[in-house]
Structures are given as structure tokens and as C-alpha cells.
Design a protein around this motif. Structure first.
Motif, PDB file in Angstrom:
ATOM      1  N   PRO A 153      -5.164   9.868   5.122  1.00  0.00           N
ATOM      2  CA  PRO A 153      -4.300  10.319   4.036  1.00  0.00           C
ATOM      3  C   PRO A 153      -5.054  11.200   3.042  1.00  0.00           C
ATOM      4  O   PRO A 153      -6.280  11.169   2.956  1.00  0.00           O
ATOM      5  CB  PRO A 153      -3.861   9.006   3.371  1.00  0.00           C
TER       6      PRO A 153
ATOM      7  N   HIS B 288       0.330  11.764   2.842  1.00  0.00           N
ATOM      8  CA  HIS B 288      -0.167  12.451   4.024  1.00  0.00           C
ATOM      9  C   HIS B 288       0.305  13.902   4.061  1.00  0.00           C
ATOM     10  O   HIS B 288       1.433  14.216   3.677  1.00  0.00           O
ATOM     11  CB  HIS B 288       0.317  11.755   5.295  1.00  0.00           C
TER      12      HIS B 288
ATOM     13  N   ASN C 109      -4.506  10.907  -0.216  1.00  0.00           N
ATOM     14  CA  ASN C 109      -4.838   9.933  -1.248  1.00  0.00           C
ATOM     15  C   ASN C 109      -4.060   8.667  -0.940  1.00  0.00           C
ATOM     16  O   ASN C 109      -3.077   8.693  -0.200  1.00  0.00           O
ATOM     17  CB  ASN C 109      -4.489  10.457  -2.649  1.00  0.00           C
ATOM     18  N   TRP C 110      -4.490   7.559  -1.510  1.00  0.00           N
ATOM     19  CA  TRP C 110      -3.848   6.294  -1.189  1.00  0.00           C
ATOM     20  C   TRP C 110      -4.207   5.242  -2.224  1.00  0.00           C
ATOM     21  O   TRP C 110      -5.146   5.399  -3.001  1.00  0.00           O
ATOM     22  CB  TRP C 110      -4.278   5.811   0.197  1.00  0.00           C
TER      23      TRP C 110
ATOM     24  N   SER D  69       0.822  -1.202   0.000  1.00  0.00           N
ATOM     25  CA  SER D  69       0.000   0.000   0.000  1.00  0.00           C
ATOM     26  C   SER D  69       0.860   1.258   0.000  1.00  0.00           C
ATOM     27  O   SER D  69       1.966   1.279   0.536  1.00  0.00           O
ATOM     28  CB  SER D  69      -0.932   0.011   1.216  1.00  0.00           C
ATOM     29  N   VAL D  70       0.321   2.299  -0.617  1.00  0.00           N
ATOM     30  CA  VAL D  70       0.991   3.595  -0.689  1.00  0.00           C
ATOM     31  C   VAL D  70      -0.010   4.656  -0.271  1.00  0.00           C
ATOM     32  O   VAL D  70      -1.150   4.673  -0.741  1.00  0.00           O
ATOM     33  CB  VAL D  70       1.495   3.894  -2.119  1.00  0.00           C
ATOM     34  N   SER D  71       0.388   5.547   0.637  1.00  0.00           N
ATOM     35  CA  SER D  71      -0.508   6.616   1.064  1.00  0.00           C
ATOM     36  C   SER D  71       0.260   7.926   1.150  1.00  0.00           C
ATOM     37  O   SER D  71       1.463   7.942   1.434  1.00  0.00           O
ATOM     38  CB  SER D  71      -1.156   6.288   2.410  1.00  0.00           C
TER      39      SER D  71
ATOM     40  N   SER E 183      -4.732   1.055  -1.968  1.00  0.00           N
ATOM     41  CA  SER E 183      -4.747  -0.115  -1.095  1.00  0.00           C
ATOM     42  C   SER E 183      -4.196  -1.338  -1.809  1.00  0.00           C
ATOM     43  O   SER E 183      -4.283  -1.445  -3.038  1.00  0.00           O
ATOM     44  CB  SER E 183      -6.174  -0.401  -0.619  1.00  0.00           C
TER      45      SER E 183
END
Length: 220
Positions: free
Chosen positions: A46, A38, A48-49, A34-36, A51
Motif C-alpha cells: 500500500p 493502494h 499508506n496504511w 486496518s485501513v490501507s 495497522s
């Protein structure tokens, strides 16, 4: 986990499009993929992200593309990287909650007299066609009482107990049956609805039940 603080812009393309203009942000890349993204506000949420399952590809030194199986993409353009570190966090045992409903149920089953003088326990998790009621008891008059236990009692809990009472009351071996809604806190609307339906409300003192606090020595 990889922590990157960078001046970046972010573009999302998928079911809709979204754009984060250039600013300094924290990028979290976790071991699950996963990438978020912040900002330094909004608490844990966050901007955007993506999952998991998803994949991060560093197409150029300052261009990251994150894509999932549905073809949605986060394109992160890095203007300047201020910090970039990776850390192995290892296995996490998860959050252990104190005072969850299962523990309240266990305590109340052992201290069923808190529901009233002469109460006895018939069974925990008594089955109904729509799920188990927490406790099935008998009162001092040997009448059956269904008990639903919540940490915070709201209208949904009263509705849940109402369904149990309706179904259990159709069994001639149990009828007539009454209900008790027991919780650490009961919202006023839930109490009003319960009393209107003939359901008695009982507020549970969790600290006293587990022997941590003695109400008899309190000043207030």
C-alpha cells in the motif's frame, strides 16, 4: 471487508508527516480495523496504511479520520467516490505451504539413506542449548552426524549448523561429530562456507522424496 475506489488525498501525522496528493485510489477497510490505501501498481504494497488496533471515524461525508492508540492519524479527504461495497469474507484457513522444512525433515527422517549408505536415524529435533538440530544420525562408521535441513540453503543456515556442531561436539558421548547441510537449493556462497568448515552439502529432490517424480525416467 469494505472496498472503496475514490479520488482522494491522504495526510498522515505521527512519527513523521506524509501527504498523498489527489488521485484515484483503492481504500481497503478490513474487519480487523486496518485501513490501507493502494494505487494501481506496486503489487501488494500500500501507499499508506494504519495497522490494527485503529478506528475509522467518518467525520463528514467526504472526510475520514483513522487513528491508533499512539495518536497517529490518517486523514482521508474524498473528492469523489466511484465505488463503495462491503463483503463478508468469513473465516480464512490460512496458507498451506507445500515443501516446508518440517515436511522435508519428516521425509528425510524416513529416507535417511539419502544422506549416505549406512546412515541411521538417532532422533529428530535433537536438543541443544541454542535450539534443536533437525536430525541426529549415525553414519556407516557409527559416527554421529548432525543434519540441518532448509528449503533454500544460505549462509545463515550454515552458521546455524556450525553453532549446533560446536555445542554438540563438547559432549564426549557425541564427539567427534560432523555435519550435513541439506536443502532443496544451496547457494554457492553457503556451499563454499560449509565446505570450508568441513560440513558436507546434500541437495534434496523434494518431488522424488514424496514419490511424485522418478528421477530415473527423466530425459534431463
Amino acid at each position: 471487508m469494505r472496498l472503496v475506489i475514490a479520488r482522494c488525498s491522504v495526510d498522515y501525522a505521527g512519527r513523521l508527516t506524509a501527504h498523498l496528493p489527489l488521485a484515484t485510489r483503492l481504500l481497503l477497510i478490513k474487519a480487523d480495523g486496518s485501513v490501507s490505501i493502494h494505487a494501481d501498481d506496486r503489487a501488494y504494497k500500500p501507499l499508506n496504511w494504519m495497522s490494527p488496533p485503529c478506528w475509522l471515524v467518518e467525520e463528514a461525508p467526504h472526510l475520514w479520520r483513522v487513528q491508533n492508540k499512539a495518536g497517529e492519524q490518517l486523514v482521508i479527504t474524498l473528492e469523489e467516490i466511484l465505488h463503495d461495497t462491503s463483503h463478508e469474507l468469513g473465516f480464512d484457513p490460512g496458507l498451506v505451504k507445500d515443501g516446508v522444512e518440517a515436511h522435508l525433515q519428516e521425509l528425510l527422517a524416513d529416507q535417511v539413506e539419502l544422506l549416505g549408505t549406512g546412515f541411521t536415524l538417532v532422533r529428530r529435533e535433537f536438543p541443544t542449548p541454542v535450539g534443536p538440530v533437525d536430525l541426529l544420525c549415525r553414519d556407516a562408521n557409527n559416527k554421529v552426524v548432525a543434519v540441518e535441513i532448509k528449503r533454500r540453503g544460505d549462509i545463515d543456515g550454515v552458521e546455524q549448523l556450525t553453532r549446533y556442531l560446536d555445542l554438540l561436539g563438547r559432549d564426549p558421548l557425541l564427539a567427534p561429530i560432523t555435519g550435513v547441510f541439506a536443502a532443496q537449493q544451496i547457494k554457492p556462497q553457503a556451499r563454499t562456507l560449509a565446505e570450508d568448515r568441513g560440513i558436507r552439502c546434500v541437495v534434496l529432490d523434494y518431488e522424488a522424496m514424496r514419490g511424485v517424480d522418478d528421477p530415473s525416467v527423466r530425459l534431463f
